[in-house]
Design an enzyme around this catalytic site. Structure first.
Site, PDB file in Angstrom:
ATOM      1  N   GLN A  10       0.833  -1.202   0.000  1.00  0.00           N
ATOM      2  CA  GLN A  10       0.000   0.000   0.000  1.00  0.00           C
ATOM      3  C   GLN A  10       0.866   1.249   0.000  1.00  0.00           C
ATOM      4  O   GLN A  10       1.943   1.285   0.598  1.00  0.00           O
ATOM      5  CB  GLN A  10      -0.896   0.005   1.233  1.00  0.00           C
ATOM      6  N   SER A  90       5.354  -5.597   3.057  1.00  0.00           N
ATOM      7  CA  SER A  90       4.039  -5.685   3.686  1.00  0.00           C
ATOM      8  C   SER A  90       3.090  -6.499   2.805  1.00  0.00           C
ATOM      9  O   SER A  90       3.335  -7.683   2.554  1.00  0.00           O
ATOM     10  CB  SER A  90       3.505  -4.281   3.972  1.00  0.00           C
ATOM     11  N   LEU A  91       2.035  -5.889   2.304  1.00  0.00           N
ATOM     12  CA  LEU A  91       1.091  -6.576   1.429  1.00  0.00           C
ATOM     13  C   LEU A  91       1.794  -7.253   0.256  1.00  0.00           C
ATOM     14  O   LEU A  91       1.377  -8.322  -0.213  1.00  0.00           O
ATOM     15  CB  LEU A  91       0.063  -5.570   0.902  1.00  0.00           C
ATOM     16  N   HIS A 199       1.144  -3.408  11.124  1.00  0.00           N
ATOM     17  CA  HIS A 199       2.375  -3.976  11.677  1.00  0.00           C
ATOM     18  C   HIS A 199       2.661  -3.530  13.115  1.00  0.00           C
ATOM     19  O   HIS A 199       3.797  -3.244  13.469  1.00  0.00           O
ATOM     20  CB  HIS A 199       3.559  -3.675  10.757  1.00  0.00           C
TER      21      HIS A 199
END
Length: 309
Positions: A10, A90-91, A199
């Site tokens: 993101q 992350s994603l 997170h």
């Protein structure tokens, strides 16, 4: 020449972000496939918007997964070589698992939509926040978080590069953390427009839901090594992959260590596979002598194909 592919998360989304890939057939086909899975026209969303709709977490997460997979498929179709290893920020870790053959694309589309929903449910809008701390060492950031928490959650969330750390937690604690970081010498401390504090331990309730959901998702051993955010190590079995994904939800993204781990494997070039240019510029700041490339348009794909031989 040894190279890796990394996938953005993101923050890289924008209306029109896929137009730079022109008429590469893999791009539109991948979006059409995902749109059928969700019953939502994702291509219209990324080409027409509105931006406010694209920025919603429940849309951004599947859209960025689809964008990364689309670019990876275009890379494969152009006779691009397979990388030595993969990672995703992350994603983007979910995109890496699709590229590695661990996670079926349709399952990943549904999974990222579910992940976004439970993240938003775990921390209602207005309760949590994130901020970027620039020009301050990791230990000073940790100390500022401890000092400013005052009984609330405030933790480092992304170790993106030396001197660039994102913190996450309760919104009021973020405000105190920004001031504490400035007092410790941060060059800048900037609250981010994020509705979910990713997170950090506020997402542990969501992690429990994710764990149950992942038990229903078929996973395979990766055909290309994937370095996971939370552990900076490979997960070679379905059980270990599930555990890494659950832990990732409430643990910091250790991106500096991830790039360093790639260097230790002999990687010399890191290519960011997706729209935008967020991860590629971080590479040389993390590891001297390593090069970062952004596969953010059709010309960049062709250039990288010729360079990474």
């Amino acid at each position: 020449m040894v190279f890796s592919l990394v996938f953005p998360g993101q923050g890289s989304q924008s209306v029109g972000m896929m137009q730079a890939y022109g008429d590469l057939p893999e791009i539109r086909a991948t979006f059409d496939e995902a749109s059928a899975v969700l019953g939502q026209d994702l291509w219209h969303l990324v080409t027409q918007g509105p931006e406010t709709e694209l920025a919603l977490t429940v849309n951004t997460q599947p859209v960025m997964l689809v964008a990364g997979v689309a670019v990876f498929r275009a890379w494969q179709a152009s006779a691009g070589r397979l990388p030595a290893c993969l990672a995703g920020h992350s994603l983007g870790e979910y995109t890496a698992l699709v590229a590695a053959g661990s996670l079926a694309f349709a399952d990943a589309v549904r999974l990222t939509r579910y992940r976004a929903e439970i993240m938003q449910q775990a921390v209602p809008a207005g309760v949590g926040g994130m901020a970027a701390i620039l020009g301050l060492g990791d230990e000073d950031v940790r100390a500022a978080c401890l000092e400013a928490a005052a009984g609330e959650v405030l933790e480092p969330a992304n170790f993106n590069s030396p001197g660039q750390v994102v913190i996450a937690g309760h919104r009021s604690a973020i405000e105190r953390g920004v001031e504490a970081a400035k007092a410790r010498g941060a060059k800048r401390a900037i609250p981010l427009a994020m509705s979910v504090p990713s997170h950090c331990s506020l997402l542990k309730p969501a992690a429990r839901l994710l764990q149950h959901y992942l038990e229903t998702v078929p996973l395979q051993a990766p055909t290309i090594p994937v370095i996971h955010n939370a552990t900076v190590s490979e997960a070679s079995t379905p059980g270990a992959i599930r555990e890494a994904l659950v832990q990732q939800l409430y643990s910091p993204v250790r991106w500096v260590e991830t790039i360093q781990a790639m260097a230790a494997r002999g990687v010399t070039h890191v290519a960011e596979c997706g729209p935008g240019k967020v991860l590629a510029p971080l590479v040389k700041r993390i590891q001297e002598g390593m090069q970062g490339l952004a596969l953010n348009d059709a010309a960049a794909l062709a250039s990288a194909r010729d360079a990474l031989v």
